[in-house]
Design an enzyme around this catalytic site. Structure first.
Site, PDB file in Angstrom:
ATOM      1  N   CYS A 244     -20.290  -0.415  -1.861  1.00 21.31           N
ATOM      2  CA  CYS A 244     -20.638  -1.131  -3.646  1.00 21.31           C
ATOM      3  C   CYS A 244     -21.655  -0.754  -4.502  1.00 21.31           C
ATOM      4  CB  CYS A 244     -20.715  -2.677  -3.414  1.00 21.31           C
ATOM      5  SG  CYS A 244     -18.809  -3.275  -3.303  1.00 21.31           S
TER       6      CYS A 244
ATOM      7  N   ASP B 217       0.863  -0.851  -0.204  1.00 22.82           N
ATOM      8  CA  ASP B 217       0.115  -0.172  -0.485  1.00 22.82           C
ATOM      9  C   ASP B 217       0.653   1.318   0.102  1.00 22.82           C
ATOM     10  OD1 ASP B 217      -3.364   0.248   0.728  1.00 22.82           O
ATOM     11  OD2 ASP B 217      -2.020   2.153   0.909  1.00 22.82           O
TER      12      ASP B 217
ATOM     13  N   LYS C 261      -0.729   2.802   7.221  1.00 25.66           N
ATOM     14  CA  LYS C 261      -1.137   1.693   7.028  1.00 25.66           C
ATOM     15  C   LYS C 261      -0.505   0.284   7.688  1.00 25.66           C
ATOM     16  CE  LYS C 261      -5.714   1.683   4.707  1.00 25.66           C
ATOM     17  NZ  LYS C 261      -6.297   1.246   3.065  1.00 25.66           N
TER      18      LYS C 261
ATOM     19  N   THR D   8     -13.429  -3.534  -8.043  1.00 20.60           N
ATOM     20  CA  THR D   8     -14.881  -3.500  -8.996  1.00 20.60           C
ATOM     21  C   THR D   8     -14.674  -2.472 -10.572  1.00 20.60           C
ATOM     22  OG1 THR D   8     -16.174  -4.323  -7.751  1.00 20.60           O
ATOM     23  CG2 THR D   8     -17.182  -3.263  -8.978  1.00 20.60           C
TER      24      THR D   8
ATOM     25  N   ASN E 106     -24.895  -7.578  -7.937  1.00 20.93           N
ATOM     26  CA  ASN E 106     -24.957  -6.279  -6.973  1.00 20.93           C
ATOM     27  C   ASN E 106     -26.890  -5.670  -7.756  1.00 20.93           C
ATOM     28  OD1 ASN E 106     -23.187  -6.339  -5.491  1.00 20.93           O
ATOM     29  ND2 ASN E 106     -22.250  -4.849  -5.992  1.00 20.93           N
TER      30      ASN E 106
ATOM     31  N   LEU F 248     -34.512  -9.260   1.347  1.00 23.27           N
ATOM     32  CA  LEU F 248     -35.798  -8.622   1.037  1.00 23.27           C
ATOM     33  C   LEU F 248     -35.905  -8.287   2.163  1.00 23.27           C
ATOM     34  CD1 LEU F 248     -37.608 -12.132  -0.280  1.00 23.27           C
ATOM     35  CD2 LEU F 248     -36.697 -10.679  -1.854  1.00 23.27           C
TER      36      LEU F 248
ATOM     37  N   GLU G  96     -19.026  -7.463   3.494  1.00 21.80           N
ATOM     38  CA  GLU G  96     -18.436  -6.901   5.232  1.00 21.80           C
ATOM     39  C   GLU G  96     -19.179  -7.036   6.537  1.00 21.80           C
ATOM     40  OE1 GLU G  96     -17.888  -2.799   5.365  1.00 21.80           O
ATOM     41  OE2 GLU G  96     -17.307  -2.330   3.352  1.00 21.80           O
TER      42      GLU G  96
HETATM   43  C1  UDX Z   1     -22.474  -6.094  -1.217  1.00 21.95           C
HETATM   44  C2  UDX Z   1     -22.787  -7.360  -1.653  1.00 21.95           C
HETATM   45  O1  UDX Z   1     -23.060  -8.115  -1.351  1.00 21.95           O
HETATM   46  C3  UDX Z   1     -21.414  -7.858  -2.020  1.00 21.95           C
HETATM   47  O2  UDX Z   1     -21.489  -9.286  -3.154  1.00 21.95           O
HETATM   48  C4  UDX Z   1     -20.232  -7.136  -3.440  1.00 21.95           C
HETATM   49  O3  UDX Z   1     -19.015  -7.822  -3.562  1.00 21.95           O
HETATM   50  C5  UDX Z   1     -20.110  -5.578  -2.190  1.00 21.95           C
HETATM   51  O4  UDX Z   1     -21.127  -5.064  -1.773  1.00 21.95           O
HETATM   52  P1  UDX Z   1     -22.118  -4.880   0.859  1.00 21.95           P
HETATM   53  O5  UDX Z   1     -21.563  -3.808   0.665  1.00 21.95           O
HETATM   54  O6  UDX Z   1     -20.662  -5.933   2.227  1.00 21.95           O
HETATM   55  O7  UDX Z   1     -22.142  -6.447  -0.089  1.00 21.95           O
HETATM   56  O8  UDX Z   1     -23.084  -5.006   1.412  1.00 21.95           O
HETATM   57  P2  UDX Z   1     -24.923  -6.124   2.029  1.00 21.95           P
HETATM   58  O9  UDX Z   1     -25.543  -6.572   2.791  1.00 21.95           O
HETATM   59  O10 UDX Z   1     -24.985  -6.435   0.456  1.00 21.95           O
HETATM   60  O11 UDX Z   1     -25.652  -4.667   1.607  1.00 21.95           O
HETATM   61  C6  UDX Z   1     -25.530  -3.973   1.249  1.00 21.95           C
HETATM   62  C7  UDX Z   1     -26.978  -2.670   1.895  1.00 21.95           C
HETATM   63  O12 UDX Z   1     -28.336  -3.347   1.396  1.00 21.95           O
HETATM   64  C8  UDX Z   1     -26.609  -2.283   2.963  1.00 21.95           C
HETATM   65  O13 UDX Z   1     -26.939  -0.760   3.214  1.00 21.95           O
HETATM   66  C9  UDX Z   1     -27.781  -2.672   3.385  1.00 21.95           C
HETATM   67  O14 UDX Z   1     -28.226  -2.574   4.949  1.00 21.95           O
HETATM   68  C10 UDX Z   1     -29.341  -3.013   3.091  1.00 21.95           C
HETATM   69  N1  UDX Z   1     -30.319  -4.682   3.391  1.00 21.95           N
HETATM   70  C11 UDX Z   1     -29.484  -5.603   2.809  1.00 21.95           C
HETATM   71  C12 UDX Z   1     -31.482  -4.354   2.946  1.00 21.95           C
HETATM   72  O15 UDX Z   1     -31.442  -3.219   2.993  1.00 21.95           O
HETATM   73  N2  UDX Z   1     -32.011  -4.985   2.791  1.00 21.95           N
HETATM   74  C13 UDX Z   1     -31.660  -6.643   2.941  1.00 21.95           C
HETATM   75  O16 UDX Z   1     -32.605  -7.427   2.836  1.00 21.95           O
HETATM   76  C14 UDX Z   1     -29.851  -6.376   2.110  1.00 21.95           C
END
Ligand code: UDX
Length: 433
Positions: free
Chosen positions: A260, A30, A35, A121, A208, A250, A152
């Protein structure tokens, strides 16, 4: 195998540590010296459950190194993973400057046989551009696409037990190399998709978009449920039982956030505009999530009463979801801006997110305890689905609040019990008690 990772953000650090754990000799690089020094001292720079232990183990076994900046150690790498950020430019385009800067910086050091794997990405067409870019520098290295799907908070499980591994490449040797790297995972029966570069890159965006679409649809249906007196919890359970749909993603809430979904959807939208390929569903999902922010603000105003100036509002949850300390594109930040514009007094609590808040909101009054946050409050707003909020002691809470009002934007609290405890309880997509 000797592997280098460039960029130690969430994806780079988790992937680097876990690649080392499955048997490779990994160097994480990095340009942020602070870091790297922290990592060398054994401190993880991100919050990811379990990562510390894996990092310690690999570091002690001399399977993992951290290096500041680019140097000759890259010469030995058989493969370099690029895991730097791909943010959005002001004009909406994807900013690939960090990715191209990495390619330029590694070029003087890498051996001919070292493959460059793009895990950041990037939009379809980018790996081909990178391929051409390094050719113009007189290099013959392969460029491979290998998108990440790490959530995450669950990134370690997602690395060790992914739904699939996606590889985009231009020749059989590159596919073989990637299969060799992921062999300990593929051998557990995980499907490995081999395809061309553009398809591999697009798979990540479509995944996504699809997930964001599920969330946006349920959030909209929750609004409808509130009008017609239907129950979103029963509804999503029943809909999810259809195997073609499934239960995940859901859950209704204040809208999707994170590093993301919002960024990736905008990037895909911009690409489709440039290519004149209309993506109306994608446009709608982006619009729907943007509107969500206004909808929840209106809901809060209706619940508390239109004049919220000087009212004490307790915000529970700053992060965009539970299990992370990440505040990027968190719906809570947008909400706090709106509430502050109405002169509300805000007190916030989050089990993990407080340490990062200063980068997003100045002078937000944060406390280190849930009950301290709700003391003398006129309303409690639950923004994140942390277990601690679900398990709140409502009898204790009732005794210390000024007005017993809960606006639960994750539906984590039992409606009937909250009412029994004397709260005026508002949730999403259910009839308010
Ligand atoms: C996401 C993708 O899932 C992952 O595959 C990609 O590589 C990076 O982006 P992440 O950002 O860690 O991962 O979060 P994720 O658990 O997917 O949730 C994304 C957002 O959707 C959050 O704000 C979460 O609160 C919201 N969410 C998720 C909902 O509102 N309802 C749900 O049922 C699921």
């Amino acid at each position: 195998m000797k592997i280098s990772f460039i960029g130690t953000g969430h994806v780079g650090l988790v992937s680097g540590v876990m690649m080392s754990y499955i048997g490779h000799e990994v160097t994480c690089i990095d340009i942020d010296e602070f870091k790297i020094n922290q990592l060398r001292q054994g401190t993880t720079t991100i919050f990811e459950s379990g990562l510390n232990q894996y990092m310690d183990l690999c570091y002690r076994n001399n399977q993992l190194k951290f290096i500041h900046g680019y140097d000759r150690s890259i010469q030995d790498a058989e493969c370099i993973f690029i895991t730097v950020g791909t943010p959005t430019k002001k004009n909406g385009d994807q900013d690939l400057s960090e990715v191209f800067a990495c390619c330029t910086k590694v070029a003087p050091y890498i051996s001919n046989k070292c493959a460059i794997v793009i895990k950041s990405t990037v939009l379809p067409g980018t790996c081909l551009k990178i391929s051409q870019f390094i050719k113009n520098k007189g290099l013959i290295n392969s460029v491979i696409s290998n998108p990440e799907f790490l959530r995450e908070g669950q990134a370690i499980q997602d690395f060790l037990n992914p739904d699939r591994i996606v590889i985009g490449a231009q020749n059989a040797e590159d596919f073989r190399l990637m299969r060799q790297i992921y062999e300990p995972i593929i051998s557990q029966g995980i499907t490995c998709i081999e395809t061309n570069l553009n398809t591999s890159e697009l798979i990540k965006y479509v995944s996504n978009t699809f997930l964001a679409n599920k969330i946006a649809l349920m959030n909209e249906m929750a609004n409808l449920c509130e009008i017609i007196d239907a129950d979103i919890t029963k509804l999503s359970y029943a809909v999810g039982l259809d195997k073609r749909i499934g239960h995940e993603f859901l859950n209704v809430g204040p809208g999707f956030g994170g590093s993301c979904f919002p960024k990736d959807l905008l990037a895909l939208q911009q690409l489709s505009r440039h290519l004149d390929s209309r993506c109306l569903i994608l446009d709608s999902v982006i619009k729907s999530n943007k509107y969500r922010s206004q909808y929840i603000f209106n809901k809060i105003m209706d619940a508390i009463g239109l004049d919220i100036s000087k009212k004490n509002i307790a915000i529970l949850g700053l992060t965009y979801k539970a299990g992370t300390d990440d505040l990027r594109n968190s719906p809570t930040i947008a909400l706090i801006h709106k509430l502050r514009a109405q002169n509300a007094n805000i007190v916030a609590y989050d089990p993990q997110g407080i340490r990062n808040i200063e980068n997003y909101l100045e002078d937000l009054y944060c406390v280190n305890n849930l009950y301290q946050a709700i003391e003398y409050s006129d309303a409690i707003i639950i923004m994140t689905e942390w277990l601690e909020f679900k398990n709140i002691d409502l009898i204790k809470a009732k005794k210390i609040v000024k007005q017993p009002v809960i606006i639960d934007l994750r539906n984590v609290i039992d409606n009937t019990y909250a009412t029994y405890c004397g709260f005026k309880y508002y949730s999403i997509g259910q009839k308010d008690e």
